[in-house]
Design an enzyme around this catalytic site. Structure first.
Site, mmCIF file in Angstrom:
data_model
loop_
_atom_site.group_PDB
_atom_site.id
_atom_site.type_symbol
_atom_site.label_atom_id
_atom_site.label_comp_id
_atom_site.label_asym_id
_atom_site.label_seq_id
_atom_site.Cartn_x
_atom_site.Cartn_y
_atom_site.Cartn_z
ATOM 1 N N ALA A 248 -7.878 63.349 -9.116
ATOM 2 C CA ALA A 248 -7.809 62.012 -9.723
ATOM 3 C C ALA A 248 -8.413 62.045 -11.120
ATOM 4 O O ALA A 248 -7.849 61.487 -12.075
ATOM 5 C CB ALA A 248 -8.533 60.995 -8.842
ATOM 6 N N GLU B 225 -18.502 66.330 -14.513
ATOM 7 C CA GLU B 225 -18.496 66.843 -13.134
ATOM 8 C C GLU B 225 -19.907 67.308 -12.785
ATOM 9 O O GLU B 225 -20.498 68.090 -13.513
ATOM 10 C CB GLU B 225 -17.485 68.000 -13.023
ATOM 11 C CG GLU B 225 -17.576 68.807 -11.746
ATOM 12 C CD GLU B 225 -17.401 67.972 -10.467
ATOM 13 O OE1 GLU B 225 -16.420 67.222 -10.369
ATOM 14 O OE2 GLU B 225 -18.278 68.068 -9.585
ATOM 15 N N ASN C 251 -12.728 68.039 -3.463
ATOM 16 C CA ASN C 251 -11.890 68.222 -2.269
ATOM 17 C C ASN C 251 -10.459 68.584 -2.655
ATOM 18 O O ASN C 251 -9.740 69.219 -1.883
ATOM 19 C CB ASN C 251 -11.837 66.919 -1.453
ATOM 20 C CG ASN C 251 -13.029 66.804 -0.531
ATOM 21 O OD1 ASN C 251 -13.722 67.783 -0.277
ATOM 22 N ND2 ASN C 251 -13.271 65.606 -0.034
ATOM 23 N N SER C 252 -10.035 68.135 -3.849
ATOM 24 C CA SER C 252 -8.658 68.406 -4.282
ATOM 25 C C SER C 252 -8.381 69.900 -4.316
ATOM 26 O O SER C 252 -7.274 70.347 -4.060
ATOM 27 C CB SER C 252 -8.410 67.830 -5.676
ATOM 28 O OG SER C 252 -8.711 66.465 -5.697
ATOM 29 N N ALA D 95 -3.137 70.269 -0.206
ATOM 30 C CA ALA D 95 -2.502 69.734 -1.411
ATOM 31 C C ALA D 95 -1.013 69.388 -1.288
ATOM 32 O O ALA D 95 -0.312 69.327 -2.287
ATOM 33 C CB ALA D 95 -2.744 70.655 -2.600
ATOM 34 N N ARG E 270 -6.654 63.279 16.388
ATOM 35 C CA ARG E 270 -7.809 64.011 15.873
ATOM 36 C C ARG E 270 -9.141 63.414 16.331
ATOM 37 O O ARG E 270 -10.067 64.134 16.700
ATOM 38 C CB ARG E 270 -7.797 64.001 14.343
ATOM 39 C CG ARG E 270 -6.707 64.847 13.740
ATOM 40 C CD ARG E 270 -6.656 64.648 12.238
ATOM 41 N NE ARG E 270 -5.624 65.471 11.637
ATOM 42 C CZ ARG E 270 -5.405 65.558 10.341
ATOM 43 N NH1 ARG E 270 -6.138 64.861 9.491
ATOM 44 N NH2 ARG E 270 -4.456 66.329 9.869
ATOM 45 N N HIS F 114 -12.122 63.075 5.871
ATOM 46 C CA HIS F 114 -11.712 62.179 4.776
ATOM 47 C C HIS F 114 -12.346 60.809 4.996
ATOM 48 O O HIS F 114 -12.331 60.292 6.112
ATOM 49 C CB HIS F 114 -10.184 62.041 4.745
ATOM 50 C CG HIS F 114 -9.666 61.340 3.522
ATOM 51 N ND1 HIS F 114 -9.174 62.019 2.423
ATOM 52 C CD2 HIS F 114 -9.586 60.031 3.219
ATOM 53 C CE1 HIS F 114 -8.808 61.137 1.499
ATOM 54 N NE2 HIS F 114 -9.035 59.932 1.959
ATOM 55 N N GLU G 280 -10.133 59.296 -3.736
ATOM 56 C CA GLU G 280 -10.849 59.079 -2.475
ATOM 57 C C GLU G 280 -12.030 58.120 -2.627
ATOM 58 O O GLU G 280 -12.518 57.564 -1.630
ATOM 59 C CB GLU G 280 -11.320 60.439 -1.899
ATOM 60 C CG GLU G 280 -11.681 60.363 -0.427
ATOM 61 C CD GLU G 280 -12.101 61.700 0.188
ATOM 62 O OE1 GLU G 280 -11.833 62.752 -0.406
ATOM 63 O OE2 GLU G 280 -12.692 61.662 1.279
ATOM 64 N N ALA H 179 -3.130 61.949 0.337
ATOM 65 C CA ALA H 179 -4.279 62.011 -0.578
ATOM 66 C C ALA H 179 -3.815 62.412 -1.971
ATOM 67 O O ALA H 179 -4.179 61.786 -2.970
ATOM 68 C CB ALA H 179 -5.330 62.978 -0.051
#
Ligand code: ADP
Length: 588
Positions: free
Chosen positions: A145, A164, A172-173, A178, A414, A524, A553, A568
């Site tokens: 993002a 960052e 997480n990306s 992906a 899950r 998530h 997220e 995502a």
């Protein structure tokens, strides 16, 4: 010891007669091996008089983005301090340990004892960064993002910075599979899928989240997905598999594009490249600690910290929060969902700790759906990462407890599986399959790195017979045989009288057998900042907070109770671009 150095050492010993060999020994190079996150790390270390002169990494399979600092910074720190007694690189702990172990092994092979470590010898190169920095747009969080927002803002003419907090970008990306859901994508017609639509994708998303998502926001996501994917492909340079799509549960059409290599590394490495090409400063180790608001209530920048020093980043247009979720913050997870307690590990990147959510809340944003947290049932008990190799479960692998008994239908949801596992002795389970099941998707072959690493970690074993499985797992052999015999009498769809396995149990009378220990992890966090269709952060009474955008997220209105697989990436790219464009516009 290599050939040349042997000769040199011998010559030295001859010339100097009684002088100790240690003092004048010639350089020696030995190899050593350690275990990283994705298998062996093998190095060649050159020692001179007991001191490390050089480390060459010969073989490794670590994530190239995360391990960059390990092979650069940690490697040079080990050389400088002549020691492995050093902190791991945050966010790349397993790779750090792998490198350190490998160097220790090489030292052992050379008969050298490494020192305790002289930390003063490590020269930290700190960039001279002004304490106050002025930009048009400040983007916080360098995952998918954040990169999408920063690159879009730059292309819209803004002077932009990307902050960052971790030493490496990607969040997480980076570690995600992906896949990206896009209705009407260019692969669908090749597979004969011609009846998909953004409307259908939106409905699937809404239903998959138990109708708790915001349909207006969901529609923006699904209607902009194709444009976002084309931007990734044609402008960012992301390679997607040309003839293959992924079909995740909850989707009525097969619609997820697959990046080359099936991980976010393909996206993040291309994003990094583009950011560099555009001259966007990406400042790592810089953690946002607060948002700055002016007297009119507009967000005009962020306060951040690096190595205990405070920095200000003023933002003329505004701030884009792209700080991801809070799945790696066990306390926060438990606070919002007490059922997910400290027994859960996490699949998430270590930076997913959610403090930015509190900063947004302090700035007036409403946090919504915070209790909706997705768990993944089959994960590594040591690191918490998903065991992709155990996807043999989808082809018939069994889940057994320590008493060698089945306890759940292996294909249940899950969350059901996660809670069922935690109720078993020790809070873990064993996933067991044989070649009859394994030959279907061949997960052992697809995930050889995992296979090697898990086997070496001692959580996975391959056996010819059940006796060996029982010996390894310490499950009672008699019960294990009983369970497998019973499974063998109930194979085929509709025959599982115990747990009603939906696709049918498989015959497990013959080896080889594969077994792996598994625990559930948080995966998530669906909740977060309330946003509108323009990615603007909203207050509890629905008012826009001027100068504050959020994407990915960190936001909380798209996925409702449950994020569908492949959504995502669609979410982060679509809303990252919208936020970046709007913040750049606001600076004009
Ligand atoms: P998304 O999928 O929404 O892009 P990611 O998890 O991929 O989210 O990326 C979020 C990034 O934000 C991570 O790299 C994380 O380390 C970073 N981050 C989280 N909190 C902060 C913070 N306070 N300051 C700077 N970066 C942060």
């Amino acid at each position: 010891m290599n050939y040349k150095s042997t000769i040199l050492a011998a010559a030295t010993a001859l010339v100097f007669g009684t002088v100790s060999f240690q003092a004048f020994a010639a350089p020696v190079t030995t190899e050593g091996t350690g275990v990283g996150k994705h298998g062996d790390v093998t190095v060649a270390v050159t020692f001179d008089n007991g001191k490390i002169q050089d480390i060459k990494v010969l073989k490794e399979k670590e994530n190239p983005v995360l391990a960059q600092k390990v092979y650069k910074d940690l490697r040079s720190d080990i050389i400088a301090s002549n020691s492995t007694d050093l902190d791991d690189i945050s966010g790349a702990t397993f790779s750090s340990k792998g490198l350190k172990q490998a160097v220790e092994d090489a030292a052992k092979n050379a008969g050298i004892k490494l020192s305790k470590g002289d930390k003063k010898a490590i020269k930290k190169v700190e960039k001279a960064l002004p304490k106050v920095n002025n930009y048009d747009v400040v983007v916080v969080g360098a995952g998918g993002a954040g990169f999408s927002a920063a690159i879009t803002a730059k292309n819209a003419g803004a002077n932009v910075v990307l902050l960052e907090k971790m030493p490496a970008v990607g969040g997480n990306s980076l570690i995600s599979g992906a896949e990206m859901n896009v209705a009407k994508n260019w692969v669908q017609p090749k597979l004969g899928i011609n009846d998909d639509s953004p409307e259908l994708h939106a409905q699937d998303t809404f239903k998959g989240g138990d109708k708790k998502g915001d349909m207006k926001v969901i529609n923006v996501m699904t209607h902009n997905a194709l444009d976002a994917a084309k931007w990734c492909k044609d402008y960012i340079g992301v390679n997607f598999e040309p003839d293959n799509l992924f079909f995740f549960g909850g989707h009525s059409r097969k619609r997820a594009l697959i990046p080359e290599g099936h991980t976010g590394t393909e996206f993040i490495s291309k994003f990094m490249h583009k950011a560099e090409e555009l001259g966007i400063p990406v400042i790592t180790n810089m953690k946002m600690v607060d948002l700055i608001k002016n007297a009119e209530g507009r967000v005009v920048g962020v306060k951040a910290e690096m190595n205990g020093q405070e920095y200000t980043f003023n933002a003329k247009g505004g701030v884009v929060l792209a700080t991801g979720g809070f799945g790696a913050n066990a306390q926060m997870v438990k606070k919002y969902n007490p059922k997910i307690d400290e027994r859960f590990k996490t699949t998430d990147a270590p930076g997913s700790t959610g403090e930015a959510l509190y900063m947004a809340e302090k700035a007036g944003a409403q946090l919504v759906n915070m209790g909706y947290i997705q768990t993944y049932p089959i994960c590594d008990p040591i690191s918490g990462v998903i065991e992709l190799i155990a996807d043999a479960r989808f082809d018939g692998a069994l889940m057994l407890n320590q008493d060698a008994k089945r306890f759940v239908e292996e294909l249940d949801r899950r969350d059901v599986l996660s809670h069922a596992i935690l109720k078993q002795p020790g809070g873990y389970c064993w996933v067991l399959w044989n070649d009859n099941i394994g030959k279907i998707s061949n997960t052992v072959k697809t995930h050889t790195n995992e296979y090697e690493a898990f086997t070496k970690q001692g959580i996975m074993k391959t056996c010819e017979d059940l006796k060996c499985i029982a010996d390894f797992t310490k499950m009672p052999y008699d019960q294990l045989v009983k369970t497998i015999d019973r499974v063998n009498t109930m194979t085929g769809k509709g025959n599982d009288k115990d747990f009603n396995h939906r696709s049918g149990l498989m015959d497990m009378s013959q080896g080889k057998y594969y077994v792996i220990k598994a625990v559930p992890s948080t995966h998530h966090t669906m909740g977060g900042i309330r946003i509108n269709e323009k990615a603007q952060a909203l207050t509890a009474d629905g008012k826009v907070i001027p100068g504050l955008w959020a994407a990915g997220e960190v936001t909380g209105v798209t996925h409702g109770t449950n994020r569908l697989g492949g959504n995502a990436y669609t979410d982060i790219i679509v809303f990252g671009r919208i936020a970046g464009q709007a913040a750049a516009q606001a600076a004009k």
